[in-house]
Design a protein around this motif. Structure first.
Motif, PDB file in Angstrom:
ATOM      1  N   GLN A  53       0.584  -0.902  -0.143  1.00  0.00           N
ATOM      2  CA  GLN A  53      -0.060   0.108  -0.152  1.00  0.00           C
ATOM      3  C   GLN A  53       0.243   1.329  -0.062  1.00  0.00           C
ATOM      4  O   GLN A  53       0.562   2.139  -0.774  1.00  0.00           O
ATOM      5  CB  GLN A  53      -0.690  -0.166   1.656  1.00  0.00           C
ATOM      6  CG  GLN A  53      -1.653  -0.950   1.176  1.00  0.00           C
ATOM      7  CD  GLN A  53      -2.644  -1.260  -0.020  1.00  0.00           C
ATOM      8  OE1 GLN A  53      -3.125   0.021  -0.119  1.00  0.00           O
ATOM      9  NE2 GLN A  53      -2.982  -2.518  -0.393  1.00  0.00           N
ATOM     10  N   THR A 186      -7.639   0.455   3.783  1.00  0.00           N
ATOM     11  CA  THR A 186      -7.181   0.523   2.797  1.00  0.00           C
ATOM     12  C   THR A 186      -8.220   1.324   2.040  1.00  0.00           C
ATOM     13  O   THR A 186      -8.306   1.381   0.904  1.00  0.00           O
ATOM     14  CB  THR A 186      -6.749  -0.619   1.673  1.00  0.00           C
ATOM     15  OG1 THR A 186      -8.450  -1.606   1.490  1.00  0.00           O
ATOM     16  CG2 THR A 186      -5.754  -1.566   3.067  1.00  0.00           C
ATOM     17  N   LYS A 187      -9.541   1.198   2.524  1.00  0.00           N
ATOM     18  CA  LYS A 187     -11.218   1.616   1.948  1.00  0.00           C
ATOM     19  C   LYS A 187     -10.946   3.638   2.264  1.00  0.00           C
ATOM     20  O   LYS A 187     -11.573   3.963   1.781  1.00  0.00           O
ATOM     21  CB  LYS A 187     -12.328   1.251   1.832  1.00  0.00           C
ATOM     22  CG  LYS A 187     -12.301  -0.368   1.475  1.00  0.00           C
ATOM     23  CD  LYS A 187     -12.028  -0.267  -0.348  1.00  0.00           C
ATOM     24  CE  LYS A 187     -11.665  -1.939  -0.814  1.00  0.00           C
ATOM     25  NZ  LYS A 187     -11.374  -1.654  -1.958  1.00  0.00           N
ATOM     26  N   THR A 188     -10.417   4.032   3.360  1.00  0.00           N
ATOM     27  CA  THR A 188     -10.116   5.033   3.930  1.00  0.00           C
ATOM     28  C   THR A 188      -9.499   6.065   2.908  1.00  0.00           C
ATOM     29  O   THR A 188      -8.356   5.451   2.462  1.00  0.00           O
ATOM     30  CB  THR A 188      -9.536   5.553   5.211  1.00  0.00           C
ATOM     31  OG1 THR A 188      -8.633   4.926   5.649  1.00  0.00           O
ATOM     32  CG2 THR A 188     -10.892   4.523   6.297  1.00  0.00           C
ATOM     33  N   PRO A 189      -9.598   7.268   3.161  1.00  0.00           N
ATOM     34  CA  PRO A 189      -9.788   8.294   2.680  1.00  0.00           C
ATOM     35  C   PRO A 189      -7.674   8.343   2.639  1.00  0.00           C
ATOM     36  O   PRO A 189      -7.037   8.668   1.844  1.00  0.00           O
ATOM     37  CB  PRO A 189      -9.508   9.684   2.627  1.00  0.00           C
ATOM     38  CG  PRO A 189     -11.453   9.314   3.315  1.00  0.00           C
ATOM     39  CD  PRO A 189     -11.035   7.985   4.076  1.00  0.00           C
ATOM     40  N   ARG A 192      -6.250   5.570   0.641  1.00  0.00           N
ATOM     41  CA  ARG A 192      -6.180   6.192  -0.925  1.00  0.00           C
ATOM     42  C   ARG A 192      -4.864   7.063  -0.779  1.00  0.00           C
ATOM     43  O   ARG A 192      -4.098   7.491  -1.532  1.00  0.00           O
ATOM     44  CB  ARG A 192      -7.242   6.574  -1.063  1.00  0.00           C
ATOM     45  CG  ARG A 192      -8.466   5.977  -1.524  1.00  0.00           C
ATOM     46  CD  ARG A 192      -8.127   5.041  -2.043  1.00  0.00           C
ATOM     47  NE  ARG A 192      -9.307   3.972  -2.874  1.00  0.00           N
ATOM     48  CZ  ARG A 192      -9.595   2.791  -2.839  1.00  0.00           C
ATOM     49  NH1 ARG A 192      -8.313   2.316  -3.253  1.00  0.00           N
ATOM     50  NH2 ARG A 192     -10.241   1.740  -3.146  1.00  0.00           N
ATOM     51  N   SER A 194      -2.262   7.137   0.672  1.00  0.00           N
ATOM     52  CA  SER A 194      -0.825   6.046   1.297  1.00  0.00           C
ATOM     53  C   SER A 194      -0.885   6.157  -0.504  1.00  0.00           C
ATOM     54  O   SER A 194       0.837   5.605  -0.974  1.00  0.00           O
ATOM     55  CB  SER A 194      -1.334   5.009   1.899  1.00  0.00           C
ATOM     56  OG  SER A 194      -0.284   4.533   2.288  1.00  0.00           O
ATOM     57  N   ASN A 195      -1.677   5.478  -0.975  1.00  0.00           N
ATOM     58  CA  ASN A 195      -0.903   5.123  -2.566  1.00  0.00           C
ATOM     59  C   ASN A 195      -0.704   6.267  -3.472  1.00  0.00           C
ATOM     60  O   ASN A 195       0.287   5.632  -4.102  1.00  0.00           O
ATOM     61  CB  ASN A 195      -2.892   4.569  -3.245  1.00  0.00           C
ATOM     62  CG  ASN A 195      -3.080   2.800  -2.379  1.00  0.00           C
ATOM     63  OD1 ASN A 195      -2.473   2.033  -1.613  1.00  0.00           O
ATOM     64  ND2 ASN A 195      -4.629   2.409  -2.892  1.00  0.00           N
ATOM     65  N   ALA A 196      -0.841   6.888  -2.956  1.00  0.00           N
ATOM     66  CA  ALA A 196      -0.927   7.831  -4.307  1.00  0.00           C
ATOM     67  C   ALA A 196       0.554   8.361  -3.457  1.00  0.00           C
ATOM     68  O   ALA A 196       1.460   8.829  -3.902  1.00  0.00           O
ATOM     69  CB  ALA A 196      -1.803   8.990  -3.452  1.00  0.00           C
TER      70      ALA A 196
END
Lengths: 420, 315
Positions: A53, A186-189, A192, A194-196
């Motif tokens: 992630q 993983t579904k929280t802002p 996201r 973290s992925n960005a």
């Protein structure tokens, strides 16, 4: 109702699976294995919060796992000597706290950069803590590690954690809860973001996020779940040793996550179940198991960086649009698998023969290879294995381009279906 | 006094060994951005090859052949392994070399077994060259030192005084511009990787018979070499030399001193007198904490100054 079932059906199935597994696999060996899997699944998903992630490769994540384990063992021993009672069922919370505190402290200094700098700092901390286990003997007790008895204090609802099956359900419940929590993250802002930050830190910075904060939070949360896993590990074995904080454990979790697939939530679970199972079964059959593991790891990095889960997910668009599309892939895949198998048999044959000569039976010549009796001092088995490798390599060279081609064709068909 | 001189000499020797390993690693890192986890494994391969070759033709041919073989293996690894992984990014490259180190260790165990092999110092060199304060130094150790020093000189000359070195230096900083000037940068990368591995192999040939040739030798030395190149500054040969000597001397001096925090406090007149589990914290000696020191330095350096002492850019 139907949407609810579709949304949460997987979790209900997982819960049922956790509940019935010990009834299906009743042997003691299977129960030990299931307990180990449950603990390591938590650890592996926690590790993947960093690697998959967050894009941070850590060579020292066992610190949080192991330190929480040590603290839990000390707490158990302390309770036996008259410290206030803390329910054993809630130990993972204690372990999580230990992991979180350490994660916040170490994460603060190590998450300023990602990539190689981060990896090296994690290596440095890992080696430091490993060296400490031999120095601070009062806390770590050197190479022997520490024992404890998990059967302490009052027995709420008659749960003593004497029998292993009670420990299994403790691990199963916590593993289930941790999986839900980490999936939800993983579904929280934040998940996201973290992925960005993993994919493009510069752009994330321009959007207005502090990349170090995001990494730090991901790191601390990951350490927290690793701590929970470490606490369960300590309860499961009633012992903790220096190897659980060392590079051995850090490397093991890295192998599990990467072979399973770091890009998908299911990857670490697949990797953990597979490797724990193979580790305890294959190790009896072959001396070379660790060599095979290393070779598989390198092969995955080179040819399938998405891991096993990545290979499965590659076909998701096809079965979602039309299952019949997969039919066309069948023949090329079979050919590729066949030639890989021939290559593997040849390579395994040679490796096993070398092991036989150098380690297992120095001086003896009679061995069984794939249960065929052979003599290692004759040329024939070596020649046959080399020929198999040559045939396999040539087969792979011919068949794998066809696999890629048929997969591309199927993808084009999927796209055409969606567009039309 | 003699303890100091003794550990100083041993520290320089150990430091030069570290330098032989770290010079290749720092060049590879500086140029390709790849932290080669398997570098110490090539060191181990050098020692094992030397053992095997010297069984047939003696030590001196092995001194030449073994590093060449290791270098060729390194070049092959770069060409067919690392270059393939390159497109997946630095993390994948790091993972690849990590896996490679693992595979090399297992393969070495497969071929030569799990116990140390009997790789000895050559007979012609196995005599005392001089003794200092009652401590004897074998000619082989001095020979090792000489090889290491001449290696540094040769490498320095190659990098700063030759055309090849100029291209390498250029590719270190601006690989794209060097490529657009018509140089084959992937080939340069492959050669540098091979050269770095060969140097590690040479270190293995020289040190394998002193440190002991066993499957664990790579893991023991690997992390220390990282410490050296980070402290010295990535891509800097001078930095690698200074940091190697520093770490070498620090490691050998620290183990020979029995000074503890408590002793120090006593000297300045503070009496620590309590009895608990934490007592050991002040009773620890420098010798006891010496295994931690390099890693402490590594993390501190990365946190405070990621470019190291002599580096020109961050990690």
């Amino acid at each position: 109702m139907k949407t609810l079932l579709r949304k949460y059906g997987v979790w209900v199935a997982a819960a049922i699976l956790f509940a019935v597994l010990p009834a299906v696999f009743t042997s003691n060996f299977a129960l030990t294995l299931l307990c180990k899997m449950g603990v390591l699944i938590i650890f592996a998903i926690a590790y993947n919060m960093l690697l998959g992630q967050g894009g941070m490769l850590s060579f020292g994540h066992a610190i949080y796992f192991g330190m929480a384990g040590y603290c839990s063992i000390h707490l158990l021993n302390g309770m036996a000597e008259g410290m206030p009672y803390f329910p054993v069922s809630l130990f993972p919370l204690f372990g999580a706290l230990v992991g979180l505190v350490m994660g916040i402290a170490i994460g603060y200094v190590s998450t300023r950069r990602a990539g190689t700098t981060f990896a090296m700092i994690s290596l440095g901390f890992g080696e430091m803590v490993t060296a400490m286990t031999l120095i601070f003997v009062t806390f770590f007790n050197g190479e022997d590690g520490i024992q404890a008895d998990r059967w302490v204090g009052p027995e709420p609802f008659g749960i003593t954690y004497g029998p292993q099956i009670e420990v299994y359900y403790l691990i199963a419940i916590w593993c289930f809860l941790a999986m839900i929590a980490m999936y939800a993250i993983t579904k929280t802002p934040f998940g996201r973001m973290s992925n960005a930050v993993r994919d493009n830190p510069e752009r994330a910075e321009f959007v207005g996020y502090n990349t170090q904060r995001v990494r730090w939070l991901a790191f601390s949360l990951s350490a927290m779940f690793a701590g929970a896993a470490g606490s369960l590990h300590a309860i499961n074995y009633e012992h903790i040793g220096f190897e659980s904080v060392s590079a051995i454990q850090s490397g093991a979790v890295l192998f599990m996550v990467f072979i399973g697939g770091a890009g998908h939530f299911l990857g670490p679970i697949i990797g953990t179940v597979l490797l724990v199972f193979l580790d305890s079964t294959l190790a009896d059959y072959t001396e070379a198991w660790l060599l095979y593991l290393g070779l598989v790891f390198v092969a995955i990095i080179m040819f399938a960086p998405g891991g096993l889960a990545g290979l499965i997910v590659m076909h998701e668009p096809m079965w979602k649009t039309d299952v019949r599309l997969l039919r066309k892939l069948f023949v090329p895949y079979l050919l590729a698998l066949g030639s890989s198998l021939i290559l593997l048999i040849g390579a395994i044959g040679i490796i096993e023969m070398i092991y036989f000569i150098t380690i297992i039976a120095v001086g003896r010549v009679d061995m069984h290879l794939f249960s065929i009796p052979i003599k290692v001092n004759e040329v024939t088995p070596w020649l046959v294995c080399t020929a198999l490798i040559a045939v396999g390599v040539q087969g792979c060279r011919l068949s794998y381009p066809k696999v890629a081609e048929s997969w591309n064709d199927a993808m084009i068909a999927v796209k055409a279906r969606i567009a039309g | 006094m003699d303890i100091l001189i003794f550990s100083l000499f041993n520290g320089i020797l150990y430091g030069m060994l570290l330098f032989m390993l770290s010079s290749g690693l720092t060049l590879i890192f500086g140029m390709m951005g790849v932290l080669n986890f398997a570098h110490a494994s090539f060191f181990m391969l050098g020692a094992y090859f030397a053992y095997q070759i010297s069984k047939f033709v003696g030590f001196w041919p092995a001194l030449i052949i073994a590093p060449v073989v290791v270098g060729v293996i390194g070049a092959i690894v770069e060409r067919y392994g690392l270059r393939r992984v390159h497109k997946f990014g630095h993390v994948a490259e790091l993972l690849f070399t990590f896996g490679l180190a693992y595979v090399i260790e297992e393969a070495v165990q497969m071929i030569w077994g799990k116990v140390p092999v009997s790789y000895h110092i050559p007979e012609v060199m196995n005599f005392t060259l001089f003794s200092l304060y009652g401590l004897e130094y074998s000619a082989y150790r001095v020979f090792m030192l000489l090889v290491a020093v001449s290696m540094f000189v040769a490498l320095f000359f190659l990098l700063t005084r030759t055309r090849v070195g100029l291209i390498i230096q250029g590719a270190l900083t601006y690989p794209n511009i060097v490529a657009s000037l018509g140089h084959n940068v992937p080939l340069v990368f492959m050669m540098v990787f091979g050269l770095g591995c060969a140097l590690a192999g040479l270190a293995g040939v020289l040190a394998g018979n002193i440190l002991g040739t066993e499957p664990g030798m790579a893991i023991q030395l690997g992390p220390i070499v990282f410490v050296v190149i980070v402290i010295g500054g990535l891509g800097s040969l001078n930095g690698a030399l200074v940091a190697s000597l520093f770490i070498g001397i620090m490691q050998t001096t620290a183990v020979s001193y029995d000074v503890s925090m408590n002793g120090f406090l006593n000297v300045i007149g503070v009496q620590v007198d309590f009895d608990s589990a934490w007592r050991m914290l002040v009773d620890l000696t420098v010798a006891q904490i010496s295994p931690i020191l390099p890693y402490l330095l590594l993390t501190l350096m990365l946190i405070v100054r990621p470019r190291g002492l002599f580096g020109v850019r961050d990690v």
